[in-house]
Design a protein around this motif. Structure first.
Motif, PDB file in Angstrom:
ATOM      1  N   ALA A  51       1.255  -1.321   0.101  1.00  0.00           N
ATOM      2  CA  ALA A  51       0.152   0.128   0.120  1.00  0.00           C
ATOM      3  C   ALA A  51       0.559   1.375   0.321  1.00  0.00           C
ATOM      4  CB  ALA A  51      -1.046  -0.462   1.273  1.00  0.00           C
ATOM      5  N   GLU A  52       1.932   1.489   1.431  1.00  0.00           N
ATOM      6  CA  GLU A  52       3.175   2.218   0.712  1.00  0.00           C
ATOM      7  C   GLU A  52       3.925   2.963  -0.733  1.00  0.00           C
ATOM      8  OE1 GLU A  52       6.157   4.291   3.538  1.00  0.00           O
ATOM      9  OE2 GLU A  52       6.177   2.231   3.552  1.00  0.00           O
ATOM     10  N   GLY A  53       3.918   1.678  -1.290  1.00  0.00           N
ATOM     11  CA  GLY A  53       4.660   1.521  -2.329  1.00  0.00           C
ATOM     12  C   GLY A  53       3.768   1.841  -3.810  1.00  0.00           C
ATOM     13  N   LEU A  54       2.508   1.631  -3.158  1.00  0.00           N
ATOM     14  CA  LEU A  54       1.758   1.370  -4.707  1.00  0.00           C
ATOM     15  C   LEU A  54       2.230   0.666  -5.482  1.00  0.00           C
ATOM     16  CD1 LEU A  54       0.774   4.943  -5.260  1.00  0.00           C
ATOM     17  CD2 LEU A  54       0.102   3.429  -3.710  1.00  0.00           C
ATOM     18  N   ILE A  55       2.363  -0.868  -4.884  1.00  0.00           N
ATOM     19  CA  ILE A  55       2.761  -1.763  -5.471  1.00  0.00           C
ATOM     20  C   ILE A  55       1.459  -2.491  -5.376  1.00  0.00           C
ATOM     21  CG2 ILE A  55       3.865  -3.530  -5.516  1.00  0.00           C
ATOM     22  CD1 ILE A  55       6.077  -2.743  -4.151  1.00  0.00           C
ATOM     23  N   SER A  61      10.634 -11.173 -10.796  1.00  0.00           N
ATOM     24  CA  SER A  61      12.172 -10.881 -11.372  1.00  0.00           C
ATOM     25  C   SER A  61      11.455  -9.042 -11.510  1.00  0.00           C
ATOM     26  CB  SER A  61      12.932 -11.720 -12.071  1.00  0.00           C
ATOM     27  OG  SER A  61      12.017 -11.827 -13.213  1.00  0.00           O
ATOM     28  N   ALA A  62       9.719  -9.836 -11.711  1.00  0.00           N
ATOM     29  CA  ALA A  62       9.398  -7.640 -11.466  1.00  0.00           C
ATOM     30  C   ALA A  62       8.376  -7.754 -10.758  1.00  0.00           C
ATOM     31  CB  ALA A  62       9.642  -7.773 -13.237  1.00  0.00           C
ATOM     32  N   TYR A  63       7.956  -6.193 -10.966  1.00  0.00           N
ATOM     33  CA  TYR A  63       6.658  -6.162 -10.006  1.00  0.00           C
ATOM     34  C   TYR A  63       5.513  -5.066 -11.241  1.00  0.00           C
ATOM     35  CZ  TYR A  63       8.976  -1.368  -8.427  1.00  0.00           C
ATOM     36  OH  TYR A  63       9.803  -0.914  -8.312  1.00  0.00           O
ATOM     37  N   ALA A  64       4.933  -4.793 -10.639  1.00  0.00           N
ATOM     38  CA  ALA A  64       3.628  -3.730 -11.020  1.00  0.00           C
ATOM     39  C   ALA A  64       3.515  -2.314 -10.224  1.00  0.00           C
ATOM     40  CB  ALA A  64       3.062  -4.116 -11.522  1.00  0.00           C
ATOM     41  N   GLY A 165      -4.337   4.999  -3.997  1.00  0.00           N
ATOM     42  CA  GLY A 165      -4.508   4.261  -3.144  1.00  0.00           C
ATOM     43  C   GLY A 165      -5.642   3.523  -3.533  1.00  0.00           C
ATOM     44  N   ASP A 166      -6.686   4.162  -3.682  1.00  0.00           N
ATOM     45  CA  ASP A 166      -8.253   3.037  -4.087  1.00  0.00           C
ATOM     46  C   ASP A 166      -7.681   2.961  -5.633  1.00  0.00           C
ATOM     47  OD1 ASP A 166      -9.138   4.487  -2.162  1.00  0.00           O
ATOM     48  OD2 ASP A 166     -10.179   5.524  -3.319  1.00  0.00           O
ATOM     49  N   THR A 167      -7.316   2.754  -6.705  1.00  0.00           N
ATOM     50  CA  THR A 167      -6.685   2.341  -7.919  1.00  0.00           C
ATOM     51  C   THR A 167      -6.219   2.051  -7.612  1.00  0.00           C
ATOM     52  OG1 THR A 167      -7.149   4.849  -8.475  1.00  0.00           O
ATOM     53  CG2 THR A 167      -5.436   3.098  -9.346  1.00  0.00           C
ATOM     54  N   ARG A 168      -4.587   1.361  -6.583  1.00  0.00           N
ATOM     55  CA  ARG A 168      -4.027   0.119  -6.061  1.00  0.00           C
ATOM     56  C   ARG A 168      -4.624  -1.320  -4.839  1.00  0.00           C
ATOM     57  NH1 ARG A 168      -1.798  -2.952  -2.457  1.00  0.00           N
ATOM     58  NH2 ARG A 168      -3.057  -2.271  -0.964  1.00  0.00           N
ATOM     59  N   GLU A 169      -5.773  -0.125  -4.876  1.00  0.00           N
ATOM     60  CA  GLU A 169      -6.471  -1.618  -4.055  1.00  0.00           C
ATOM     61  C   GLU A 169      -7.039  -2.428  -5.092  1.00  0.00           C
ATOM     62  OE1 GLU A 169      -8.573  -0.170  -0.482  1.00  0.00           O
ATOM     63  OE2 GLU A 169      -7.135   0.578   0.394  1.00  0.00           O
ATOM     64  N   MET A 170      -7.878  -1.116  -5.909  1.00  0.00           N
ATOM     65  CA  MET A 170      -9.030  -2.106  -7.061  1.00  0.00           C
ATOM     66  C   MET A 170      -8.281  -2.642  -7.951  1.00  0.00           C
ATOM     67  SD  MET A 170     -11.418  -0.199  -9.665  1.00  0.00           S
ATOM     68  CE  MET A 170      -9.848   1.026 -10.529  1.00  0.00           C
TER      69      MET A 170
END
Length: 180
Positions: A51-55, A61-64, A165-170
């Protein structure tokens, strides 16, 4: 508001939409001063909680991650964990996973926000528009008909209909879990 903020001078037909939060991007705040890993936000973000990093998603080997300065709501970046600048420096496994996460990002966004299309791309080097050239990242930008209206063209302002934050959660909630 002060008279200055109301547009002192001759009255005109323009309404002012103030976006003072954008000044940090314009001034280059949070932009690394060096190309070192220690100064790289894409190396620091994976050390944060999601949540803090908006991950939105963590792979092997990679992340969004959501773009902190998005062009559109849902604008994601797909980043390798390894600090590399150029696409040709990725290993075969990293290349495959960056592509797979990009595909999944598109599928997940289609499911939850129904965009009409996407812009995908990597800006390789500062001259090509890379804001953080030292760490490769793939942009996944959802697009809707009419999302490039007069505000960005004339007013140099982009309205964002949802908080990051709302977009990340969704998106994170809709992203399928990894199958090992």
């Amino acid at each position: 508001m002060t008279d200055e903020q109301q547009g002192v001078g001759e009255a005109d037909a323009f309404q002012r939409l103030w976006t003072p939060h954008r000044i940090v991007y314009i001034k280059g705040e949070n932009k690394p001063e060096t190309a070192d890993e220690a100064d790289c936000p894409f190396c620091r973000i994976p050390k944060m909680d999601d949540a803090e990093g908006l991950i939105v998603y963590r792979g092997k080997s990679a992340y969004a991650v959501l773009n902190l300065y998005p062009y559109n709501a849902g604008h994601l970046l797909v980043c390798p964990y390894r600090h590399v600048a150029d696409y040709t420096e990725l290993t075969e496994d990293e290349t495959v996973e960056v592509a797979a996460i990009t595909k999944q990002a598109m599928q997940t966004m289609r499911e939850v926000t129904n965009p009409h299309g996407f812009n995908l791309g990597m800006n390789q080097g500062p001259v090509a528009g890379a804001g953080i050239a030292a760490h490769l990242h793939q942009h996944v930008v959802p697009r809707w008909g009419g999302d490039a209206n007069f505000l960005p063209v004339i007013g140099h302002t982009k309205t964002m209909p949802q908080l990051l934050g709302d977009t990340r959660e969704m998106l994170a909630a809709a992203w399928p879990t990894a199958k090992d």
